[in-house]
Design a protein around this motif. Structure first.
Motif, PDB file in Angstrom:
ATOM      1  N   GLU A  30      41.116  -4.891 -22.547  1.00  0.00           N
ATOM      2  CA  GLU A  30      40.030  -4.364 -21.715  1.00  0.00           C
ATOM      3  C   GLU A  30      40.417  -4.402 -20.235  1.00  0.00           C
ATOM      4  O   GLU A  30      40.098  -3.482 -19.478  1.00  0.00           O
ATOM      5  CB  GLU A  30      38.743  -5.138 -21.970  1.00  0.00           C
ATOM      6  CG  GLU A  30      38.135  -4.793 -23.323  1.00  0.00           C
ATOM      7  CD  GLU A  30      37.030  -5.750 -23.759  1.00  0.00           C
ATOM      8  OE1 GLU A  30      36.650  -6.650 -22.976  1.00  0.00           O
ATOM      9  OE2 GLU A  30      36.558  -5.585 -24.898  1.00  0.00           O
ATOM     10  N   ALA A  31      41.136  -5.450 -19.819  1.00  0.00           N
ATOM     11  CA  ALA A  31      41.613  -5.524 -18.431  1.00  0.00           C
ATOM     12  C   ALA A  31      42.629  -4.419 -18.154  1.00  0.00           C
ATOM     13  O   ALA A  31      42.615  -3.806 -17.076  1.00  0.00           O
ATOM     14  CB  ALA A  31      42.224  -6.903 -18.156  1.00  0.00           C
ATOM     15  N   VAL A  32      43.505  -4.139 -19.120  1.00  0.00           N
ATOM     16  CA  VAL A  32      44.477  -3.043 -18.966  1.00  0.00           C
ATOM     17  C   VAL A  32      43.743  -1.708 -18.872  1.00  0.00           C
ATOM     18  O   VAL A  32      44.072  -0.872 -18.028  1.00  0.00           O
ATOM     19  CB  VAL A  32      45.509  -3.041 -20.117  1.00  0.00           C
ATOM     20  CG1 VAL A  32      46.363  -1.778 -20.080  1.00  0.00           C
ATOM     21  CG2 VAL A  32      46.386  -4.287 -20.058  1.00  0.00           C
ATOM     22  N   ALA A  33      42.733  -1.501 -19.712  1.00  0.00           N
ATOM     23  CA  ALA A  33      41.962  -0.258 -19.660  1.00  0.00           C
ATOM     24  C   ALA A  33      41.270  -0.108 -18.301  1.00  0.00           C
ATOM     25  O   ALA A  33      41.286   0.985 -17.711  1.00  0.00           O
ATOM     26  CB  ALA A  33      40.939  -0.213 -20.792  1.00  0.00           C
ATOM     27  N   ASP A  34      40.702  -1.173 -17.779  1.00  0.00           N
ATOM     28  CA  ASP A  34      40.045  -1.117 -16.467  1.00  0.00           C
ATOM     29  C   ASP A  34      41.046  -0.791 -15.365  1.00  0.00           C
ATOM     30  O   ASP A  34      40.776   0.032 -14.479  1.00  0.00           O
ATOM     31  CB  ASP A  34      39.342  -2.440 -16.153  1.00  0.00           C
ATOM     32  CG  ASP A  34      38.101  -2.652 -17.003  1.00  0.00           C
ATOM     33  OD1 ASP A  34      37.588  -1.665 -17.591  1.00  0.00           O
ATOM     34  OD2 ASP A  34      37.646  -3.821 -17.092  1.00  0.00           O
ATOM     35  N   GLU A  35      42.204  -1.432 -15.408  1.00  0.00           N
ATOM     36  CA  GLU A  35      43.246  -1.164 -14.406  1.00  0.00           C
ATOM     37  C   GLU A  35      43.741   0.277 -14.519  1.00  0.00           C
ATOM     38  O   GLU A  35      43.963   0.950 -13.515  1.00  0.00           O
ATOM     39  CB  GLU A  35      44.407  -2.154 -14.580  1.00  0.00           C
ATOM     40  CG  GLU A  35      45.461  -2.069 -13.508  1.00  0.00           C
ATOM     41  CD  GLU A  35      44.981  -2.535 -12.140  1.00  0.00           C
ATOM     42  OE1 GLU A  35      45.405  -1.934 -11.138  1.00  0.00           O
ATOM     43  OE2 GLU A  35      44.200  -3.502 -12.056  1.00  0.00           O
ATOM     44  N   ALA A  36      43.905   0.756 -15.746  1.00  0.00           N
ATOM     45  CA  ALA A  36      44.338   2.144 -15.952  1.00  0.00           C
ATOM     46  C   ALA A  36      43.292   3.133 -15.424  1.00  0.00           C
ATOM     47  O   ALA A  36      43.643   4.154 -14.833  1.00  0.00           O
ATOM     48  CB  ALA A  36      44.617   2.406 -17.432  1.00  0.00           C
ATOM     49  N   VAL A 129      39.087  17.792 -10.034  1.00  0.00           N
ATOM     50  CA  VAL A 129      38.007  17.187 -10.812  1.00  0.00           C
ATOM     51  C   VAL A 129      38.288  15.683 -10.867  1.00  0.00           C
ATOM     52  O   VAL A 129      39.246  15.256 -11.494  1.00  0.00           O
ATOM     53  CB  VAL A 129      37.941  17.779 -12.236  1.00  0.00           C
ATOM     54  CG1 VAL A 129      36.753  17.215 -12.992  1.00  0.00           C
ATOM     55  CG2 VAL A 129      37.892  19.292 -12.196  1.00  0.00           C
ATOM     56  N   ARG A 130      37.465  14.925 -10.202  1.00  0.00           N
ATOM     57  CA  ARG A 130      37.684  13.481 -10.094  1.00  0.00           C
ATOM     58  C   ARG A 130      37.020  12.724 -11.254  1.00  0.00           C
ATOM     59  O   ARG A 130      35.939  13.075 -11.693  1.00  0.00           O
ATOM     60  CB  ARG A 130      37.134  12.972  -8.777  1.00  0.00           C
ATOM     61  CG  ARG A 130      37.796  13.632  -7.591  1.00  0.00           C
ATOM     62  CD  ARG A 130      37.481  12.952  -6.281  1.00  0.00           C
ATOM     63  NE  ARG A 130      37.895  13.722  -5.132  1.00  0.00           N
ATOM     64  CZ  ARG A 130      39.147  13.914  -4.748  1.00  0.00           C
ATOM     65  NH1 ARG A 130      40.122  13.379  -5.434  1.00  0.00           N
ATOM     66  NH2 ARG A 130      39.443  14.648  -3.696  1.00  0.00           N
ATOM     67  N   GLY A 131      37.699  11.688 -11.720  1.00  0.00           N
ATOM     68  CA  GLY A 131      37.101  10.758 -12.661  1.00  0.00           C
ATOM     69  C   GLY A 131      37.127  11.128 -14.134  1.00  0.00           C
ATOM     70  O   GLY A 131      36.772  10.297 -14.964  1.00  0.00           O
ATOM     71  N   VAL A 132      37.545  12.343 -14.490  1.00  0.00           N
ATOM     72  CA  VAL A 132      37.488  12.715 -15.914  1.00  0.00           C
ATOM     73  C   VAL A 132      38.570  12.020 -16.740  1.00  0.00           C
ATOM     74  O   VAL A 132      38.342  11.710 -17.908  1.00  0.00           O
ATOM     75  CB  VAL A 132      37.522  14.248 -16.139  1.00  0.00           C
ATOM     76  CG1 VAL A 132      36.289  14.910 -15.585  1.00  0.00           C
ATOM     77  CG2 VAL A 132      38.769  14.867 -15.577  1.00  0.00           C
ATOM     78  N   ILE A 133      39.716  11.756 -16.141  1.00  0.00           N
ATOM     79  CA  ILE A 133      40.767  11.048 -16.879  1.00  0.00           C
ATOM     80  C   ILE A 133      40.393   9.578 -17.023  1.00  0.00           C
ATOM     81  O   ILE A 133      40.561   8.986 -18.092  1.00  0.00           O
ATOM     82  CB  ILE A 133      42.139  11.247 -16.225  1.00  0.00           C
ATOM     83  CG1 ILE A 133      42.524  12.737 -16.300  1.00  0.00           C
ATOM     84  CG2 ILE A 133      43.201  10.370 -16.877  1.00  0.00           C
ATOM     85  CD1 ILE A 133      43.802  13.102 -15.593  1.00  0.00           C
ATOM     86  N   ALA A 134      39.844   8.989 -15.982  1.00  0.00           N
ATOM     87  CA  ALA A 134      39.376   7.597 -16.072  1.00  0.00           C
ATOM     88  C   ALA A 134      38.300   7.473 -17.148  1.00  0.00           C
ATOM     89  O   ALA A 134      38.296   6.511 -17.921  1.00  0.00           O
ATOM     90  CB  ALA A 134      38.836   7.134 -14.719  1.00  0.00           C
TER      91      ALA A 134
END
Length: 188
Positions: A30-36, A129-134
């Motif tokens: 979950e920490a890796v996902a947040d950092e990614a 388009v910001r934020g769609v990959i995150a």
């Protein structure tokens, strides 16, 4: 005096250890996902601004949303002239545009590396388009099987592997691998 018996399952220790390991690994993934998510690139979208008037390859690219560091793929087109006898019989002059199976790559509309017929008089736009990959990044449930633990962080987005590793002379961003390295470095 009353007596009670309790049977302890032979694999209890293993199951308890697996639960503790699962919890730790889930926190790490979950920490890796947040950092990614924090390091994920923006996306870009091809917009054919002149609708039905746009050339077929640009209409095909309309709405194509990809990581910002990856080039758009437009169907390669070629103009073919009418051939000998067919042209004389039909009275046709000239030819037509044919879509090929290959693609032309472009960082944006009117990109200088596009063939002239793909870029001249083009009115298309590229929109960030910001934020769609995150938003497409998540940690999957952790699985413990025997002495092995499996954790996965996935990004479900078109052409994300090209964004991560690079392709077509485009350098990779390595945002996922960097996220994993940073999280693990913090835990040492």
């Amino acid at each position: 005096m009353a007596r009670t018996k309790a049977r302890i399952a032979p694999d209890l220790t293993r199951r308890l250890a697996a639960g503790a390991i699962r919890d730790k690994v889930e926190r790490i993934s979950e920490a890796v996902a947040d950092e990614a998510k924090n390091r994920a690139p923006d996306a870009k979208r091809w917009v054919a601004t002149n609708g039905a008037e746009a050339r077929p390859s640009h209409r095909h690219a309309d709405g194509q949303t990809i990581p910002a560091n990856v080039p758009y793929q437009l169907p390669k087109t070629e103009y073919t002239r009418g051939a000998g006898d067919d042209r004389r019989r039909s009275g046709a002059v000239g030819g037509r545009w044919v879509t090929l199976t290959a693609v032309d790559l472009a960082d944006r509309p009117r990109d200088p590396r596009l063939p002239l017929h793909q870029r001249i008089n083009c009115e298309c736009q590229s929109v960030i388009v910001r934020g769609v990959i995150a938003a497409a990044t998540r940690a999957l449930p952790t699985h413990v099987r025997g002495s092995k633990v499996k954790a996965v962080v996935e990004v479900n987005f078109l052409r994300i592997a090209e964004a991560e590793f690079g392709a077509n002379d485009t350098p990779g961003l390595h945002f996922l691998s960097l996220a994993g390295s940073l999280v693990m470095a913090r835990r040492r």
